[in-house]
Design a protein around this motif. Structure first.
Motif, PDB file in Angstrom:
ATOM      1  N   SER A 176     -25.028   5.273  -7.674  1.00  0.00           N
ATOM      2  CA  SER A 176     -25.693   4.714  -6.493  1.00  0.00           C
ATOM      3  C   SER A 176     -24.875   3.660  -5.763  1.00  0.00           C
ATOM      4  O   SER A 176     -25.088   3.424  -4.567  1.00  0.00           O
ATOM      5  N   THR A 177     -23.954   3.001  -6.450  1.00  0.00           N
ATOM      6  CA  THR A 177     -23.149   1.966  -5.813  1.00  0.00           C
ATOM      7  C   THR A 177     -21.668   2.191  -6.119  1.00  0.00           C
ATOM      8  O   THR A 177     -21.326   2.819  -7.129  1.00  0.00           O
ATOM      9  N   PRO A 178     -20.775   1.689  -5.287  1.00  0.00           N
ATOM     10  CA  PRO A 178     -19.340   1.832  -5.559  1.00  0.00           C
ATOM     11  C   PRO A 178     -18.960   1.112  -6.850  1.00  0.00           C
ATOM     12  O   PRO A 178     -19.507   0.058  -7.161  1.00  0.00           O
ATOM     13  N   PHE A 179     -18.014   1.687  -7.597  1.00  0.00           N
ATOM     14  CA  PHE A 179     -17.502   0.967  -8.769  1.00  0.00           C
ATOM     15  C   PHE A 179     -16.384   0.017  -8.356  1.00  0.00           C
ATOM     16  O   PHE A 179     -15.932  -0.805  -9.149  1.00  0.00           O
ATOM     17  N   MET A 180     -15.981   0.075  -7.093  1.00  0.00           N
ATOM     18  CA  MET A 180     -14.920  -0.787  -6.598  1.00  0.00           C
ATOM     19  C   MET A 180     -15.077  -0.938  -5.083  1.00  0.00           C
ATOM     20  O   MET A 180     -15.366   0.028  -4.382  1.00  0.00           O
ATOM     21  N   THR A 181     -14.931  -2.174  -4.611  1.00  0.00           N
ATOM     22  CA  THR A 181     -14.928  -2.449  -3.185  1.00  0.00           C
ATOM     23  C   THR A 181     -13.675  -3.238  -2.843  1.00  0.00           C
ATOM     24  O   THR A 181     -13.403  -4.259  -3.469  1.00  0.00           O
ATOM     25  N   ILE A 182     -12.908  -2.768  -1.884  1.00  0.00           N
ATOM     26  CA  ILE A 182     -11.660  -3.408  -1.495  1.00  0.00           C
ATOM     27  C   ILE A 182     -11.827  -3.961  -0.091  1.00  0.00           C
ATOM     28  O   ILE A 182     -12.142  -3.242   0.850  1.00  0.00           O
ATOM     29  N   ASP A 183     -11.593  -5.264   0.037  1.00  0.00           N
ATOM     30  CA  ASP A 183     -11.848  -5.965   1.280  1.00  0.00           C
ATOM     31  C   ASP A 183     -10.538  -6.202   2.037  1.00  0.00           C
ATOM     32  O   ASP A 183      -9.718  -7.037   1.640  1.00  0.00           O
ATOM     33  N   HIS A 184     -10.302  -5.473   3.121  1.00  0.00           N
ATOM     34  CA  HIS A 184      -9.172  -5.669   4.022  1.00  0.00           C
ATOM     35  C   HIS A 184      -7.829  -5.811   3.300  1.00  0.00           C
ATOM     36  O   HIS A 184      -7.155  -6.841   3.406  1.00  0.00           O
ATOM     37  N   PRO A 185      -7.395  -4.804   2.550  1.00  0.00           N
ATOM     38  CA  PRO A 185      -6.082  -4.892   1.888  1.00  0.00           C
ATOM     39  C   PRO A 185      -4.958  -4.811   2.915  1.00  0.00           C
ATOM     40  O   PRO A 185      -5.143  -4.342   4.042  1.00  0.00           O
ATOM     41  N   GLN A 186      -3.779  -5.305   2.515  1.00  0.00           N
ATOM     42  CA  GLN A 186      -2.606  -5.267   3.388  1.00  0.00           C
ATOM     43  C   GLN A 186      -1.870  -3.943   3.228  1.00  0.00           C
ATOM     44  O   GLN A 186      -1.915  -3.303   2.180  1.00  0.00           O
ATOM     45  N   VAL A 187      -1.161  -3.541   4.280  1.00  0.00           N
ATOM     46  CA  VAL A 187      -0.382  -2.305   4.254  1.00  0.00           C
ATOM     47  C   VAL A 187       1.015  -2.592   3.739  1.00  0.00           C
ATOM     48  O   VAL A 187       1.634  -3.590   4.092  1.00  0.00           O
ATOM     49  N   THR A 188       1.515  -1.726   2.856  1.00  0.00           N
ATOM     50  CA  THR A 188       2.908  -1.768   2.431  1.00  0.00           C
ATOM     51  C   THR A 188       3.608  -0.528   2.948  1.00  0.00           C
ATOM     52  O   THR A 188       2.995   0.522   3.116  1.00  0.00           O
ATOM     53  N   GLY A 189       4.907  -0.618   3.188  1.00  0.00           N
ATOM     54  CA  GLY A 189       5.652   0.525   3.691  1.00  0.00           C
ATOM     55  C   GLY A 189       5.464   0.714   5.180  1.00  0.00           C
ATOM     56  O   GLY A 189       4.738  -0.037   5.847  1.00  0.00           O
ATOM     57  N   GLN A 190       6.096   1.735   5.723  1.00  0.00           N
ATOM     58  CA  GLN A 190       6.082   1.987   7.158  1.00  0.00           C
ATOM     59  C   GLN A 190       4.853   2.776   7.569  1.00  0.00           C
ATOM     60  O   GLN A 190       4.640   3.903   7.116  1.00  0.00           O
ATOM     61  N   VAL A 191       4.047   2.171   8.431  1.00  0.00           N
ATOM     62  CA  VAL A 191       2.872   2.847   8.952  1.00  0.00           C
ATOM     63  C   VAL A 191       3.308   4.111   9.696  1.00  0.00           C
ATOM     64  O   VAL A 191       4.304   4.133  10.402  1.00  0.00           O
ATOM     65  N   GLY A 192       2.551   5.193   9.521  1.00  0.00           N
ATOM     66  CA  GLY A 192       2.880   6.459  10.163  1.00  0.00           C
ATOM     67  C   GLY A 192       3.738   7.365   9.320  1.00  0.00           C
ATOM     68  O   GLY A 192       4.226   8.385   9.796  1.00  0.00           O
ATOM     69  N   THR A 193       3.929   7.002   8.046  1.00  0.00           N
ATOM     70  CA  THR A 193       4.654   7.838   7.089  1.00  0.00           C
ATOM     71  C   THR A 193       3.857   7.867   5.795  1.00  0.00           C
ATOM     72  O   THR A 193       2.902   7.108   5.623  1.00  0.00           O
ATOM     73  N   VAL A 194       4.259   8.714   4.848  1.00  0.00           N
ATOM     74  CA  VAL A 194       3.588   8.737   3.551  1.00  0.00           C
ATOM     75  C   VAL A 194       3.781   7.412   2.823  1.00  0.00           C
ATOM     76  O   VAL A 194       2.928   6.985   2.044  1.00  0.00           O
ATOM     77  N   GLU A 195       4.924   6.741   3.073  1.00  0.00           N
ATOM     78  CA  GLU A 195       5.183   5.469   2.392  1.00  0.00           C
ATOM     79  C   GLU A 195       4.267   4.349   2.873  1.00  0.00           C
ATOM     80  O   GLU A 195       4.072   3.351   2.171  1.00  0.00           O
ATOM     81  N   GLY A 196       3.723   4.470   4.051  1.00  0.00           N
ATOM     82  CA  GLY A 196       2.802   3.459   4.555  1.00  0.00           C
ATOM     83  C   GLY A 196       1.447   3.602   3.900  1.00  0.00           C
ATOM     84  O   GLY A 196       0.794   4.632   4.047  1.00  0.00           O
ATOM     85  N   ALA A 197       1.002   2.588   3.172  1.00  0.00           N
ATOM     86  CA  ALA A 197      -0.235   2.740   2.407  1.00  0.00           C
ATOM     87  C   ALA A 197      -0.890   1.404   2.118  1.00  0.00           C
ATOM     88  O   ALA A 197      -0.235   0.359   2.045  1.00  0.00           O
ATOM     89  N   TYR A 198      -2.203   1.448   1.985  1.00  0.00           N
ATOM     90  CA  TYR A 198      -2.950   0.349   1.394  1.00  0.00           C
ATOM     91  C   TYR A 198      -2.890   0.559  -0.111  1.00  0.00           C
ATOM     92  O   TYR A 198      -3.206   1.648  -0.594  1.00  0.00           O
ATOM     93  N   LYS A 199      -2.488  -0.483  -0.858  1.00  0.00           N
ATOM     94  CA  LYS A 199      -2.358  -0.331  -2.310  1.00  0.00           C
ATOM     95  C   LYS A 199      -3.098  -1.455  -3.019  1.00  0.00           C
ATOM     96  O   LYS A 199      -3.110  -2.591  -2.566  1.00  0.00           O
ATOM     97  N   TRP A 200      -3.727  -1.090  -4.116  1.00  0.00           N
ATOM     98  CA  TRP A 200      -4.386  -2.087  -4.952  1.00  0.00           C
ATOM     99  C   TRP A 200      -4.464  -1.544  -6.369  1.00  0.00           C
ATOM    100  O   TRP A 200      -4.306  -0.347  -6.605  1.00  0.00           O
ATOM    101  N   THR A 201      -4.680  -2.432  -7.316  1.00  0.00           N
ATOM    102  CA  THR A 201      -4.817  -2.049  -8.722  1.00  0.00           C
ATOM    103  C   THR A 201      -6.223  -2.387  -9.193  1.00  0.00           C
ATOM    104  O   THR A 201      -6.735  -3.476  -8.919  1.00  0.00           O
ATOM    105  N   GLY A 202      -6.833  -1.462  -9.886  1.00  0.00           N
ATOM    106  CA  GLY A 202      -8.183  -1.702 -10.376  1.00  0.00           C
ATOM    107  C   GLY A 202      -8.489  -0.831 -11.573  1.00  0.00           C
ATOM    108  O   GLY A 202      -7.772   0.127 -11.864  1.00  0.00           O
ATOM    109  N   ASN A 203      -9.566  -1.164 -12.272  1.00  0.00           N
ATOM    110  CA  ASN A 203      -9.967  -0.424 -13.464  1.00  0.00           C
ATOM    111  C   ASN A 203     -10.903   0.729 -13.101  1.00  0.00           C
ATOM    112  O   ASN A 203     -11.831   0.570 -12.304  1.00  0.00           O
ATOM    113  N   LEU A 204     -10.653   1.866 -13.712  1.00  0.00           N
ATOM    114  CA  LEU A 204     -11.527   3.015 -13.560  1.00  0.00           C
ATOM    115  C   LEU A 204     -12.804   2.814 -14.367  1.00  0.00           C
ATOM    116  O   LEU A 204     -12.817   2.020 -15.314  1.00  0.00           O
ATOM    117  N   PRO A 205     -13.870   3.505 -14.025  1.00  0.00           N
ATOM    118  CA  PRO A 205     -15.119   3.362 -14.784  1.00  0.00           C
ATOM    119  C   PRO A 205     -14.935   3.751 -16.249  1.00  0.00           C
ATOM    120  O   PRO A 205     -14.176   4.668 -16.574  1.00  0.00           O
TER     121      PRO A 205
END
Length: 359
Positions: A176-205
């Motif tokens: 019923s609820t998300p197991f993870m909420t990410i608030d405005h993460p920063q982009v790493t890599g070049q936007v407009g390519t596969v390398e451009g991404a929002y990245k974060w580390t978290g625990n799986l359920p």
């Protein structure tokens, strides 16, 4: 970088290691055409770890000759229904009017397409979609592509115990609820390519086993545009390995038809004191047919759209986003469609630029 917040799109109370693909996918089709440096940017993206169905099938279909021919049976079935356009547009599973909404907005059986008919083939209930292998309770480096970046929240849901991928996927299948909420993460890599991404580390359920879907909702904070995605996973002690996809083509041999593009040109068709009427022509400038388009522009301060026809519009302050309607979204190569609108509050601004993207 990961924060939890109470602000997330709730489900109704009664319904309660990294990707090894990046080094292989250095060259991609550029699908965003911006007419001036100051033009607004449309958000686009999808999960790459764990990877979404659209990203997995696009990767599965890459060939060294530039054609997109999926090997995976589920991906083949998706293409049989929806064509290859969704594979070129693997980052475009969106609703411009989503506003972060989930249950009650996206119907059961359409969660993986986000209710976007262009991606209907990716809603199929099958047990042979490409898989990411994970370990319950383990830490995972998440990656969400930023083909075009915008601020916002990422809500990460997972299916309940006993989930059956061969049955229609509905809201009752999700926790019923998300197991993870990410608030405005920063982009790493070049936007407009596969390398451009929002990245974060978290625990799986914890205490998960077998097949599941990790369902992500990306809610923009500067627009009602919202993205939806299904990532097929199996909790079997894996560390992010991928199975069920063919070998990709050489990175030096990108798809031979990267031009899934469109242009949008505007002209003033009538004007009067305090207002004007404009017409926008959308042209498919690519080599293949497209199934849909979106145009964005920003009106000068003080102006407001009074009426608009032959398009579906959403508004956020001075920003206007127009999607095709049912009868003018499908365009053959070189074909055009138009929409018109009336503005009150000033004269037409010749510097206003139009951004056109393909869906």
């Amino acid at each position: 970088m990961m924060t939890r917040t109470k602000e997330h799109p709730p489900l109704s109370p009664h319904h309660r290691r990294r990707a090894v693909l990046l080094a292989l996918l250095a060259v991609l089709p550029a699908l965003l055409l911006v007419f001036t440096d100051s033009a607004p940017s449309a958000a686009h993206g999808t999960p790459m770890q764990p990877a979404s169905r659209t990203f997995m099938c696009w990767r599965d279909g890459l060939t060294s000759t530039g054609e997109i021919k999926p090997v995976n049976p589920a991906c083949q079935a998706a293409v049989a229904e929806s064509g290859t356009t969704p594979l070129y547009n693997w980052f475009s599973v969106l609703r411009s009017d989503g506003a972060g909404r989930t249950q009650g907005f996206i119907p059961d059986g359409q969660l993986c397409s986000g209710g976007n008919t262009t991606f209907n083939g990716f809603n199929k209930a099958r047990a042979d979609w490409p898989l990411t292998h994970l370990t319950s309770g383990a830490s995972l480096d998440f990656s969400y592509n930023a083909w075009a970046a915008h601020p916002g929240w990422f809500y990460v849901y997972i299916t309940k115990d006993g989930f059956d991928p061969t049955k229609t996927f509905g809201w009752d299948d999700l926790e019923s609820t998300p197991f993870m909420t990410i608030d405005h993460p920063q982009v790493t890599g070049q936007v407009g390519t596969v390398e451009g991404a929002y990245k974060w580390t978290g625990n799986l359920p914890s205490n998960k086993s077998g097949r599941h879907i990790i369902y992500m909702v990306w809610k923009r904070s500067d627009s009602t545009e919202t993205f939806y995605s299904c990532s097929d996973v199996v909790f079997d002690g894996g560390k992010g390995e991928v199975t069920g996809v063919g070998e990709p083509g050489s990175p030096s041999d990108p798809p031979s038809d990267p031009q899934a593009t469109c242009t949008a040109t505007r002209k003033t068709t009538n004007s009067w004191s305090g207002g004007y009427q404009a017409e926008v022509t959308v042209t498919n400038t690519g080599a293949n047919p497209i199934l849909g388009w979106m145009v964005e522009f920003t009106l000068p301060t003080g102006q407001k759209v009074d009426s608009l026809w032959n398009g579906n519009a959403t508004y956020n302050g001075q920003a206007v986003m127009v999607h095709n309607v049912d009868w003018n979204g499908s365009l053959a190569a070189g074909a055009s469609a138009t929409f018109s609108y009336v503005v009150n509050g000033g004269a037409a601004d010749a510097t206003t630029s139009q951004l056109c993207t393909v869906h």
